[in-house]
Design an enzyme around this catalytic site. Structure first.
Site: not given
Ligand SMILES: *[C@@H]1O[C@H](CO)[C@@H](O)[C@H](O)[C@H]1NC(C)=O
Ligand SMILES: *[C@@H]1O[C@H](CO)[C@@H](O)[C@H](O)[C@H]1NC(C)=O
Ligand SMILES: *[C@@H]1O[C@H](CO)[C@@H](O)[C@H](O)[C@H]1NC(C)=O
Ligand SMILES: *[C@@H]1O[C@H](CO)[C@@H](O)[C@H](O)[C@H]1NC(C)=O
Ligand SMILES: *[C@@H]1O[C@H](CO)[C@@H](O)[C@H](O)[C@H]1NC(C)=O
Ligand SMILES: *[C@@H]1O[C@H](CO)[C@@H](O)[C@H](O)[C@H]1NC(C)=O
Ligand SMILES: *[C@@H]1O[C@H](CO)[C@@H](O)[C@H](O)[C@H]1NC(C)=O
Ligand SMILES: *[C@@H]1O[C@H](CO)[C@@H](O)[C@H](O)[C@H]1NC(C)=O
Ligand SMILES: *[C@@H]1O[C@H](CO)[C@@H](O)[C@H](O)[C@H]1NC(C)=O
Ligand SMILES: *[C@@H]1O[C@H](CO)[C@@H](O)[C@H](O)[C@H]1NC(C)=O
Ligand SMILES: *[C@@H]1O[C@H](CO)[C@@H](O)[C@H](O)[C@H]1NC(C)=O
Ligand SMILES: *[C@@H]1O[C@H](CO)[C@@H](O)[C@H](O)[C@H]1NC(C)=O
Length: 836
Positions: A175, A250, A613
């Site tokens: 990620d 994120h 996600s």
């Protein structure tokens, strides 16, 4: 190697920070329910709707009602209930202070209010009041999905509670990195029994952004991979951080969803919103940063990251990334990321990937291979909604995490364009967006509701809600109403934080209703066209408090759909995708202190964002719980446990719905098929006791790849395996699903189950896909622990048609295990019914 292509980071996000009203000293939040029926009980004319979706013989769907959407008459009943509630409060607590936080009217008729115990007592004595309870669930509203998935009373208990759930298991995240200073990843646990698993051999990079001491017993590995990006000259060290540090947000978010610590207080904008927890709060985290804020990522870097993760000994890999286009060549499976994940599976690693956010059209899935566990996004039951009540008694629903207007009084509405100060150039088309208070005349706006237009410039980030709120504050407006500019079509708005009474009207049609009412109430000077009198009034009902009445789970519109494309010609593979759905919409989780992914929550410690996600790490965390309980499970066995126990029903017992359009998604929905939700919605408790397992091995996957015409050299190149004579089709893989992309009259398929529980007798039943007759042999079997059982499934086309249809096979054990697998069949050739 020309197989390097851009990977884009899927973040479908609108985040926010939320402000709540402070509680008074001795006041507390009480939930008061009233005796009068809520909106939902007003229905008597439920309609039945037929679809091509069929549960066949069992007919479990027939008789169940399609959930209704809230109609205008329901809304007026709602506002009637709200008025009753308000008048009760006014009468009972006359002259006293109280703060009504939230009105419930859909599933229950009641409200939440900050009052003293004495006031609560007074209310509870009223005839029209059913119940007064001190609110305790509000504090857990933050990361609500552990509750929604039943972990506290289900899966966590199996393992001994949240203090041990996931311990000993390492999850690797490919990620944007991680913020190691976040309390979700600290390890200051009082007890000292939290060893780093001995099978893990990863390291932590040390750089200026990621100093020594960043890692601990929770965060046990951290590296970054950017060689490909650097070679291309697009790596920007200022923004992207040449370290595992997360400059985006994120990666911090996804890691905390799967394995963030339990009981981390969520403080946003100075307020405590409850405590957060990951799905496997004691699992260990290893970070392999391969995605970057400014450019996304490259397959070469991603493959290097996966490789390192496998080498280090992670148990699970979670990827909230998908390729940004379908891989070219012989088949979608032959791309470097899927191929390196196949190697990871060979090494015993369970691999979870997000389905992609390119839904809702068919074949939009971007996660292809049968060895990857692909997760789509579902909504959960929490929602924040607010509304606008106009002077003509029309109620319009909106979005916004904002307080309402002060009390029951109505406020005059003033559209920014009608409040321009004398010197402003009226031809500036952006003035309606309220981005600068100096353009507006404070005398007209002060004490009123300011109307602003939400244009495409907001979608692009050129104008912001924050700025418009500042404008409203500068001018002493009591609140802001954003109407949707008609050019913004099909844009989905998530709750946005506002520190002033306000709401955004997401529907262009509702926006028209507002503007018509506003316009029709104006008095203009005939010659100058300037407004002489603003007649339109309204009040805003706040949307600060969550409630849990959302019909859920539901496949959200952006979640990518099957069937699984086998190649760039869009032939369909005999593989079911997605595999499962999990919560992915509006998920609260940790945020990087320097995360710049969205203006709405820059500088915040927690954020609420949406996307597949967010769904993938939910499953990665639950997989850690399975791995902890069954350390010897293969990746396929973990996937099987999650799949065969999934639920196809929503909270109210109806079929899980799938949104099928961007605009008005709740009006364009129908029961989800396996192409929308795979096996269904994850059930963590049941997945820890699956009974039967459908297992397959690395060699099975190689045989499958070798079955693709002309694949020998490619398979050899990627895996080093020679394709022998034994090849199989996708339908023959021992998956916990059966997908037949082209049913030519009839087909026989075999599945093999292994019993991992005690001896049990199973009865087999099934439902036929429409236009297909299915028979399964045997229809009953006794199976001892560790034994295997073959099932033969015969499909026979009975109709002359060529669409996809769906059924299920259920294996019902006499000791309570239930294992179901979805059937998806596309008929290709008309059967010769008269002459067979
Ligand atoms: C790198 O990022 C910084 C910070 O965003 C920016 O100011 C700078 O212009 C960028 N450099 C390049 C070469 O793009
Ligand atoms: C939240 O966490 C704090 C500190 O970790 C703890 O004191 C508090 O009791 C927790 N609250 C709830 C509702 O779990
Ligand atoms: C709106 O409703 C209220 C109370 O139900 C009523 O008194 C009022 O006349 C209505 N106003 C309009 C414009 O219909
Ligand atoms: C609330 O409404 C009353 C009239 O109903 C008004 O006098 C008062 O000023 C309002 N309070 C605020 C804070 O606007
Ligand atoms: C609000 O007022 C402040 C102080 O006058 C000013 O600096 C700022 O630009 C104004 N904001 C907006 C959005 O107009
Ligand atoms: C009116 O708008 C102009 C142009 O934006 C600005 O320069 C001026 O200060 C404003 N005047 C007032 C009284 O707000
Ligand atoms: C506003 O109302 C007037 C009449 O009251 C009408 O002529 C005009 O077209 C309306 N404008 C809009 C934008 O609806
Ligand atoms: C999940 O599984 C548990 C245990 O089998 C069961 O009690 C529960 O009803 C299931 N939940 C749903 C939503 O199907
Ligand atoms: C296999 O690898 C060799 C050497 O890298 C390459 O020349 C060849 O084109 C590859 N073959 C296939 C089918 O990808
Ligand atoms: C796969 O399916 C095709 C068409 O259904 C068939 O011709 C072929 O023999 C099958 N291959 C294997 C290995 O079973
Ligand atoms: C199940 O099927 C496999 C392969 O088709 C076969 O080798 C095996 O003997 C079968 N097992 C039983 C119990 O029939
Ligand atoms: C398939 O269905 C047809 C029509 O119902 C029937 O005549 C035929 O025998 C079936 N074939 C098989 C293999 O079961």
């Amino acid at each position: 190697m020309e197989c390097i292509y851009l990977v884009h980071l899927i973040v479908l996000c609108v985040g926010f920070c939320m402000k709540v009203l402070c509680q008074e000293d001795d006041g507390a939040v009480y939930v008061v329910t009233m005796k009068q029926a809520p909106v939902v009980h007003q229905y008597d004319d439920m309609r039945l709707e037929t679809t091509r979706f069929s549960y066949g013989a069992q007919g479990r769907l027939s008789g169940l009602n399609k959930p209704r959407n809230i109609s205008r008459s329901d809304r007026s009943y709602s506002s009637y209930l709200v008025r009753l509630q308000d008048s009760l409060l006014r009468r009972v607590l006359k002259g006293e202070s109280y703060l009504k936080l939230y009105s419930y009217h859909y599933l229950i008729n009641g409200f939440a209010v900050i009052i003293t115990p004495q006031q609560a007592e007074k209310l509870s004595k009223r005839r029209e009041v059913a119940n007064v309870v001190l609110d305790y669930s509000v504090r857990t509203a933050t990361t609500h999905t552990p509750e929604f998935l039943g972990l506290p009373r289900g899966a966590w208990i199996e393992e001994g509670g949240p203090d041990v759930a996931g311990e000993g298991v390492v999850i690797g995240f490919i990620d944007t990195g991680i913020d190691p200073t976040h309390p979700s990843f600290s390890d200051d646990f009082s007890q000292n029994t939290y060893p780093i698993p001995s099978h893990f051999a990863g390291i932590c990079e040390v750089t200026r952004d990621f100093p020594s001491g960043s890692c601990n017993r929770k965060l046990i590995g951290a590296r970054h991979f950017a060689a490909s990006a650097i070679t291309r000259g697009i790596f920007n060290a200022t923004q992207d951080y040449a370290s595992p540090f997360d400059g985006d947000g994120h990666g911090t978010h996804t890691a905390s969803i799967a394995a963030g610590n339990h009981g981390v207080p969520v403080i946003v904008a100075g307020h405590h919103f409850g405590n957060a927890s990951g799905m496997a709060p004691r699992a260990h985290i290893a970070v392999y940063k391969a995605l970057y804020k400014s450019f996304g990522g490259f397959a070469a870097d991603v493959v290097a990251a996966i490789d390192q993760a496998a080498q280090d000994g992670v148990d699970i890999v979670s990827l909230s990334i998908t390729p940004n286009r379908r891989p070219p060549g012989l088949a979608t499976f032959f791309n470097p990321i899927d191929m390196s994940l196949l190697s990871a599976v060979k090494a015993g690693i369970f691999v979870v990937q997000a389905a992609g956010n390119t839904g809702p059209s068919p074949k939009s899935i971007s996660s292809f291979s049968p060895w990857i566990f692909t997760v789509g996004a579902a909504s959960h039951d929490r929602m924040y909604h607010n509304s606008l009540v106009l002077g003509n008694n029309i109620t319009i629903s909106g979005v916004g995490l904002a307080p309402g207007t002060d009390n029951d009084s109505m406020y005059t509405m003033v559209y920014a364009i009608d409040a321009l100060n004398g010197t402003t150039d009226v031809n500036d088309m952006y003035l309606g967006e309220c981005q600068d208070s100096s353009n507006l005349n404070q005398d007209l706006v002060q004490g009123n509701l300011l109307i602003c237009s939400y244009s495409i410039r907001f979608v692009l980030g050129l104008s912001t809600i924050k700025q418009a709120l500042q404008t409203a504050k500068n001018l002493s407006a009591v609140g802001v109403i954003f109407y949707m500019d008609p050019f913004v079509i099909g844009f989905q708005l998530n709750p946005t934080p506002m520190n002033l009474a306000g709401l955004i009207i997401p529907s262009p049609d509702d926006s028209k209703i507002l503007l018509q009412y506003y316009n029709s109430s104006l008095l203009r000077d005939e010659s100058s066209k300037r407004v002489v009198k603003f007649g339109g009034v309204a009040r805003i009902l706040g949307g600060l408090k969550a409630n849990y009445s959302n019909l859920a789970p539901k496949v959200v519109y952006y979640s990518a759909r099957g069937p699984d494309p086998e190649d760039s010609f869009l032939d369909v593979a005999d593989i079911m995708k997605p595999n499962l759905i999990a919560p992915g919409n509006l998920i609260w989780a940790a945020w990087s202190s320097l995360g710049t992914d969205s203006v709405e929550f820059e500088g915040e410690n927690f954020a609420m964002i949406s996307g597949t996600s967010m769904a993938a790490p939910h499953v990665a965390g639950l997989a850690a719980l399975i791995k902890q309980k069954f350390p010897t499970f293969s990746p396929s066995a973990i996937g099987s446990a999650l799949s065969t126990t999934a639920s196809v029903y929503d909270k109210q017992g109806g079929p899980i719905m799938a949104q099928r359009a961007y605009s008005n998604p709740d009006l364009n929905q129908s029961p989800a098929t396996p192409f929308d939700m795979g096996s269904g919605f994850v059930n963590a408790t049941a997945a820890l006791d699956p009974g039967l397992i459908f297992d397959s091995t690395f060699n099975d996957f190689v045989s499958f790849l070798c079955g693709i015409n002309g694949s020998g050299p490619v398979v050899l190149n990627y895996t080093g395996e020679n394709c022998g004579i034994s090849t199989i089709n996708g339908t023959d893989l021992n998956m916990p699903s059966i997908t037949i992309a082209k049913l030519n009259q009839s087909k026989m398929i075999q599945r093999t189950v292994t019993n991992i529980a005690d001896d049990e007798t199973y009865a087999v039943s099934w439902s036929n896909p429409f236009g297909v007759s299915v028979s399964v042999m045997p229809t009953q079997f006794f199976i001892t622990n560790g034994q295997r059982q073959n099932l033969t499934v015969l499909f026979n086309a009975t109709m002359n048609s060529s669409f996809a249809s769906f059924g299920r096979i259920g294996l019902y054990g006499n000791k309570g295990h239930v294992s179901t697998i979805p059937l998806s069949v596309i008929l290709k050739i008309a059967p010769n019914i008269t002459n067979s």
